[in-house]
Write an enzyme that holds these catalytic residues in place. Sequence first.
Site, PDB file in Angstrom:
ATOM      1  N   CYS A 325      30.138  -0.529 -23.815  1.00 19.87           N
ATOM      2  CA  CYS A 325      31.147   0.330 -24.638  1.00 19.87           C
ATOM      3  C   CYS A 325      32.538  -0.358 -24.646  1.00 19.87           C
ATOM      4  CB  CYS A 325      31.269   1.600 -24.082  1.00 19.87           C
ATOM      5  SG  CYS A 325      31.824   2.634 -25.482  1.00 19.87           S
ATOM      6  N   HIS A 416      25.535   3.683 -23.676  1.00 15.08           N
ATOM      7  CA  HIS A 416      25.666   4.255 -22.060  1.00 15.08           C
ATOM      8  C   HIS A 416      24.390   4.770 -21.534  1.00 15.08           C
ATOM      9  CE1 HIS A 416      29.899   4.339 -21.777  1.00 15.08           C
ATOM     10  NE2 HIS A 416      30.018   4.748 -22.936  1.00 15.08           N
TER      11      HIS A 416
END
Length: 467
Positions: A325, A416
């Site tokens: 991310c 994630h």
Amino acid sequence: MARAIMIQGCTSSAGKSYLTAALCRILANEGVRVAPFKAQNMSNNAGVTPAGLEMGRAQLVQAQAARVVPDVRMNPVLLKPEADTRSQVVLLGRASPELTTLGWRERKPHLWPHVQTALHSLMADYDVVVIEGAGSPAEINLRGSDIVNMRVAREAGAAVLLAADIDRGGAFAHLLGTWHCLTPVERLLLKGFILNRFRGDAGLLSPAPEWLEEQTGVPTVGVVPMLDIPLPEEDGFWAEKTHASGGNGFVAIARLPRVSNLDEFAPLGTLARWVTTPAELEGARATILPGSKSSAADLGWLRACGLAAAVSRAAQAGVPVLGICGGLQMLGRTLSDPHGIEGGREEVPGLGLLDLATTFAVDKTTRLTTCTDAETGLHLSGYEIHHGQTRTGPGVQELAPELLWRAGNVRGTYLHGLLENPAYLERFLDWAGLTQPEALESLDARLDAIAVRVRAGLNWDFVRGLL
């Protein structure tokens, strides 16, 4: 008789989230329809519900403990710190730019009606709601803007249990001092004290619990032992306690100032080492740049402390590098913030290890995600939480559309939970030449074990009688 029970704490990190999860599982095991609730959470450790909405990691875990589907009503307000004096406000699962610009105290009249509605809606749908407080109810300076502690307890008519971390010392002073800071009406809601994280012989506590009850009229209803059964934590305390051990190498994870979603690295176990200096990176068999709530600012910190140059040297030396991310965005060529999402509007150069360019969009992507990795052929699952929209250049291979990229030994992803896929974790450690650590028990098994131990530490007949 209350239909809500609330765990409050004398301090932050007193074990409120842990105890709330335990109560949810204990009651669910008794056949009670139970749901967790925390009015306002301040944490960059967030996740995504099946409806594609964002809420605190602790409440996602508590929902699993209660054996119910996660629902943003369980955490209607999530504050995600972006700087020391600024947090993004996520209201009912969606980022709110309007509320984010308001000051702390100015938000209360806008947020409280949503808290009330979510709380009463859950109480209408479930037999019992287990409520978690935040910080301490004894913060006198915050009483006027409280929407998470005693105001919620009064609204729900909740039976309050106040927990102190006895391992830190001073627990009886914390409990007595907190009781003194409550108003007479609030004291009527306080039904019991819990001594949490106790080590040793509970018989040695006497006469302190009896003395405390004489002072306050409130009994000590539990002595819960220190439990070595980990749960995902909302405040990242796990990272402070984790240090790589053994002589076979380690995985270095940059401890960014605004790091997010720390719990996704728990599968690395004792292989994980959180680093803040180039010297700590030496000898790492793999390097991870984790998620960040302020990617550009944390990239500036990475450069200032010398880790940026050290990560680049490691990549050039063939050490596997993984960005997740915000970490993915840092590995790219540029980060652009035309709308001031992170507070700045200038384009920032990245590390240039991946041929990617990221622009922060006004709308945030929040969703559960599955994909197939073209490199390994593995089917992967996880979740996305990001404002960034990333464009692929010719110098990088896109392994999963808009999700996973690679250039040699450098990889980046928006997924994630990537390392929570056991097969991918095995591949990642194989690239690093490391042996996979002993796997954690499933979260469900850990919740069951915690429920048994916490129930044994409580005067359960007393606690159950409050409901």
